[in-house]
Write an enzyme that holds these catalytic residues in place. Structure first.
Site, PDB file in Angstrom:
ATOM      1  N   LYS A 254      80.337  27.592  40.072  1.00  0.00           N
ATOM      2  CA  LYS A 254      79.591  26.977  38.979  1.00  0.00           C
ATOM      3  C   LYS A 254      78.452  26.134  39.538  1.00  0.00           C
ATOM      4  O   LYS A 254      78.591  25.460  40.560  1.00  0.00           O
ATOM      5  CB  LYS A 254      80.555  26.120  38.174  1.00  0.00           C
ATOM      6  CG  LYS A 254      80.004  25.164  37.147  1.00  0.00           C
ATOM      7  CD  LYS A 254      79.611  23.755  37.563  1.00  0.00           C
ATOM      8  CE  LYS A 254      80.282  23.037  38.655  1.00  0.00           C
ATOM      9  NZ  LYS A 254      79.592  21.742  38.993  1.00  0.00           N
TER      10      LYS A 254
ATOM     11  N   LEU B  60      84.098  24.433  50.055  1.00  0.00           N
ATOM     12  CA  LEU B  60      84.891  23.282  49.635  1.00  0.00           C
ATOM     13  C   LEU B  60      84.000  22.064  49.418  1.00  0.00           C
ATOM     14  O   LEU B  60      83.057  21.830  50.175  1.00  0.00           O
ATOM     15  CB  LEU B  60      85.928  22.930  50.710  1.00  0.00           C
ATOM     16  CG  LEU B  60      86.944  23.997  51.100  1.00  0.00           C
ATOM     17  CD1 LEU B  60      87.888  23.437  52.153  1.00  0.00           C
ATOM     18  CD2 LEU B  60      87.716  24.476  49.889  1.00  0.00           C
TER      19      LEU B  60
ATOM     20  N   GLY C 228      81.641  21.266  47.641  1.00  0.00           N
ATOM     21  CA  GLY C 228      80.226  21.555  47.755  1.00  0.00           C
ATOM     22  C   GLY C 228      79.431  21.379  46.483  1.00  0.00           C
ATOM     23  O   GLY C 228      78.250  21.691  46.448  1.00  0.00           O
ATOM     24  N   GLY C 229      80.064  20.905  45.410  1.00  0.00           N
ATOM     25  CA  GLY C 229      79.366  20.807  44.137  1.00  0.00           C
ATOM     26  C   GLY C 229      79.337  22.110  43.373  1.00  0.00           C
ATOM     27  O   GLY C 229      78.571  22.259  42.421  1.00  0.00           O
TER      28      GLY C 229
ATOM     29  N   ALA D 103      82.354  23.582  42.267  1.00  0.00           N
ATOM     30  CA  ALA D 103      83.611  23.632  41.502  1.00  0.00           C
ATOM     31  C   ALA D 103      84.596  24.652  42.051  1.00  0.00           C
ATOM     32  O   ALA D 103      85.283  25.325  41.289  1.00  0.00           O
ATOM     33  CB  ALA D 103      83.331  23.897  40.023  1.00  0.00           C
TER      34      ALA D 103
ATOM     35  N   ALA E  88      87.559  26.367  39.993  1.00  0.00           N
ATOM     36  CA  ALA E  88      87.558  27.822  39.854  1.00  0.00           C
ATOM     37  C   ALA E  88      88.921  28.400  40.203  1.00  0.00           C
ATOM     38  O   ALA E  88      89.440  29.289  39.504  1.00  0.00           O
ATOM     39  CB  ALA E  88      86.475  28.434  40.747  1.00  0.00           C
TER      40      ALA E  88
ATOM     41  N   ASP F 241      85.801  20.684  34.945  1.00  0.00           N
ATOM     42  CA  ASP F 241      85.088  21.956  35.066  1.00  0.00           C
ATOM     43  C   ASP F 241      85.966  23.167  34.789  1.00  0.00           C
ATOM     44  O   ASP F 241      85.451  24.276  34.631  1.00  0.00           O
ATOM     45  CB  ASP F 241      84.513  22.123  36.482  1.00  0.00           C
ATOM     46  CG  ASP F 241      83.512  21.052  36.850  1.00  0.00           C
ATOM     47  OD1 ASP F 241      82.879  20.495  35.935  1.00  0.00           O
ATOM     48  OD2 ASP F 241      83.359  20.774  38.051  1.00  0.00           O
TER      49      ASP F 241
END
Length: 315
Positions: A26, A112, A114-115, A117, A121, A153
């Site tokens: 995402k 991981l 990393g912004g 999600a 997910a 998220d």
């Protein structure tokens, strides 16, 4: 034919498998962060967008609940009840009144912390995979309801596509626009950034008067999506957390500058970072920008992606 697990825990008959679920990463095209709420969360106005970087979760029959993992950063993640995959499976089992028995294997490609999600997910993938394995037969909306308790998220990644997120991000409604493919370059940084730390840094910057003016409404972004012109969309991409990410990881400024110098229409930090994403005019431009970023010492890797794509799906 699939038969649901019986609440008494007896061995079910007719359950097929394995079930493989692909789930996307995402990005946030717009991330407007409001004030801190009494419950410790911030009020968000965000536009989620699912892109074609996927994790894959396989669910098989088992006599206990177990998780194995391979791929991107797999050795850094716990495999116990602290993992969102295990938590999601247990939440579905509790909701449906079935025993949480499954062997789950996760292949990771989403970076991981990393912004993008990645953990959310994987939780969405676990809900969809275990729903299929256990024959619980829940609708997407029912799965998203369970997902909301796992992370802000996660409901979006059940659905995918492009969607407006409000509340703390868990209240999701699809964005209705004519089908369009947007082309992205994803620049992955070394290491990760903690989402709670990024929000605390934003609060600190705002208290000090050092943050940018809050983005507020996503109306301009939603209007740009309807125009289907990447140059228009590039002009309204925004992320209130970018100030915090740049303060915590100043090197990201060089990544953003390099991507735009290479020909991207615009670049922003993805979510809480440190991944940066760049919008390109077309697939060829995306490949060229990714190639130039890969040749520079401004990110660990650069890859292309397209969006929007579907959320967690069996197949």
């Amino acid at each position: 034919m699939t038969e649901a697990w019986r609440p008494d825990g007896d061995e079910p008959r007719g359950v097929s498998g394995p079930f493989r679920v692909r789930v996307p990463a995402k990005i946030n095209l717009h991330l407007g962060v409001g004030p801190l709420r009494p419950d410790g969360y911030h009020e968000l106005n965000t536009v989620y967008h699912a892109i074609s970087i996927h994790d894959e979760l396989t669910a098989r029959r088992g006599d206990t609940l177990a998780l194995t993992m391979e791929g991107e950063g797999a050795g850094e993640l716990a495999l116990d009840d602290s993992n969102l995959v295990i938590r999601a499976a247990r939440a579905l089992a509790a909701h449906a009144g079935v025993p949480p028995y499954a062997r789950l294997h996760l292949r990771k490609q989403i970076p991981l912390a990393g912004g993008l999600a990645g953990g959310s997910a994987d939780a969405a993938a676990a809900l969809v995979a275990c729903d299929a394995l256990w024959g619980t037969g829940l609708s997407r909306d029912e799965l998203a309801g369970i997902a909301a308790d796992l992370g802000s998220d996660v409901p979006f990644l059940i659905h995918g596509g492009t969607a407006l997120g409000t509340g703390r991000g868990e209240a999701v409604s699809p964005v209705l626009a004519r089908p369009t493919v947007w082309h992205w370059v994803v620049a992955v940084a070394d290491g990760g950034l903690s989402t709670p730390v990024a929000y605390r840094e934003l609060d600190r910057l705002r208290d000090a008067g050092a943050a940018s003016t809050p983005l507020g409404s996503s109306d301009a972004l939603l209007a740009a999506l309807r125009q289907r012109d990447p140059r228009v969309l590039a002009g309204v991409l925004g992320n209130d957390l970018q100030d915090a990410a740049l303060a915590l990881r100043p090197s990201l400024a060089a990544t953003l500058k390099a991507g735009e110098a290479a020909g991207a229409l615009a670049g922003i930090v993805s979510g809480s970072g440190p991944t940066c994403v760049f919008l390109a005019a077309n697939a060829a431009d995306a490949e060229r920008v990714a190639g130039e970023l890969s040749a520079l010492d401004v990110c660990r890797q650069a890859r292309t992606a397209r969006g929007p794509v579907a959320g967690a799906r069996v197949g």
